[in-house]
Design an enzyme around this catalytic site. Structure first.
Site, short mmCIF file in Angstrom:
data_model
loop_
_atom_site.label_atom_id
_atom_site.label_comp_id
_atom_site.label_asym_id
_atom_site.label_seq_id
_atom_site.Cartn_x
_atom_site.Cartn_y
_atom_site.Cartn_z
N ASP A 8 -4.63 4.44 10.02
CA ASP A 8 -4.55 5.51 11.01
C ASP A 8 -5.96 6.09 11.18
O ASP A 8 -6.93 5.56 10.61
CB ASP A 8 -3.53 6.58 10.59
CG ASP A 8 -3.94 7.42 9.40
OD1 ASP A 8 -5.03 7.18 8.81
OD2 ASP A 8 -3.18 8.33 9.04
N CYS A 65 -3.94 5.11 5.04
CA CYS A 65 -3.84 6.36 5.79
C CYS A 65 -4.53 7.44 4.95
O CYS A 65 -5.32 7.10 4.07
CB CYS A 65 -2.39 6.73 6.13
SG CYS A 65 -1.33 7.12 4.74
N THR A 67 -3.24 9.54 2.64
CA THR A 67 -2.79 9.53 1.25
C THR A 67 -2.27 8.17 0.79
O THR A 67 -2.17 7.95 -0.41
CB THR A 67 -1.64 10.54 1.04
OG1 THR A 67 -0.52 10.11 1.82
CG2 THR A 67 -2.07 11.95 1.39
N HIS A 98 4.82 -7.65 -11.41
CA HIS A 98 6.24 -7.37 -11.65
C HIS A 98 7.08 -7.22 -10.39
O HIS A 98 8.29 -7.46 -10.44
CB HIS A 98 6.38 -6.08 -12.48
CG HIS A 98 5.96 -6.27 -13.90
ND1 HIS A 98 6.17 -5.31 -14.86
CD2 HIS A 98 5.35 -7.29 -14.54
CE1 HIS A 98 5.70 -5.73 -16.02
NE2 HIS A 98 5.19 -6.94 -15.85
N HIS A 133 11.46 -10.49 -13.74
CA HIS A 133 10.95 -9.72 -12.61
C HIS A 133 11.48 -10.26 -11.29
O HIS A 133 11.73 -9.49 -10.36
CB HIS A 133 9.42 -9.69 -12.63
CG HIS A 133 8.89 -9.18 -13.92
ND1 HIS A 133 9.09 -7.89 -14.36
CD2 HIS A 133 8.18 -9.79 -14.90
CE1 HIS A 133 8.52 -7.72 -15.53
NE2 HIS A 133 7.97 -8.86 -15.89
#
Length: 154
Positions: A8, A65, A67, A98, A133
């Site tokens: 963004d 972005c 965060t 994993h 996994h």
């Protein structure tokens, strides 16, 4: 290897630096994010990264972005995507080992460029371990497809 990268407006410079870093490593980079400082919605960037990976047009994706949280939430709405927001290398490595995560997300307002490069390297250098996994990743896929897990699972 081909990696799609999207962003963004908050992550414009970070995207450019990470894209160049990947290119110097000989990795092909597809840009689906914005190249403008004008407002650009992170859900759109997350969707374009995720859709490109889900459609097989890239091996994996990086979405950035402010965060890393919002863009990861958007990316995870695309079937077949296992996106994760990350701010340090250990979790990045484990997400691949994993969870076979195929879209790495981080925040340009959370991590600096050098740390972002370490996060990218940890993820790209790790390999999915499979085994128990894989069973768990299969459960995530079942949730994605059916909105639930079969009744006999706890």
């Amino acid at each position: 290897m081909k990696i799609v990268i999207g962003n963004d407006h908050a992550a414009l410079e970070m995207k450019r630096e990470i894209a160049e870093y990947l290119k110097r490593k000989g990795i092909e980079v597809l840009n689906v994010g914005t190249d403008s400082p004008e407002r650009y919605p992170y859900p759109l960037a997350g969707y374009h990264v995720a859709k490109t990976v889900a459609d097989g047009e890239a091996d994996c994706g990086i979405a950035i972005c402010g965060t890393g949280i919002g863009i990861s939430l958007a990316a995870n709405k695309v079937p077949g995507i296992r996106a994760f927001a990350c701010s340090e290398p250990y979790s990045s490595e484990m997400a691949k080992r994993h969870n076979n995560a195929n879209v790495l997300c981080f925040g340009a307002r959370v991590v600096g460029t050098e740390l972002a490069k370490r996060i990218v390297d940890a993820w790209l250098n790790a390999e999915f371990e499979g085994g128990r996994h894989k069973e768990r990743v299969d459960m995530i896929t079942e949730l994605e497809k059916n909105g639930r897990l079969e009744k006999n699972r706890r």
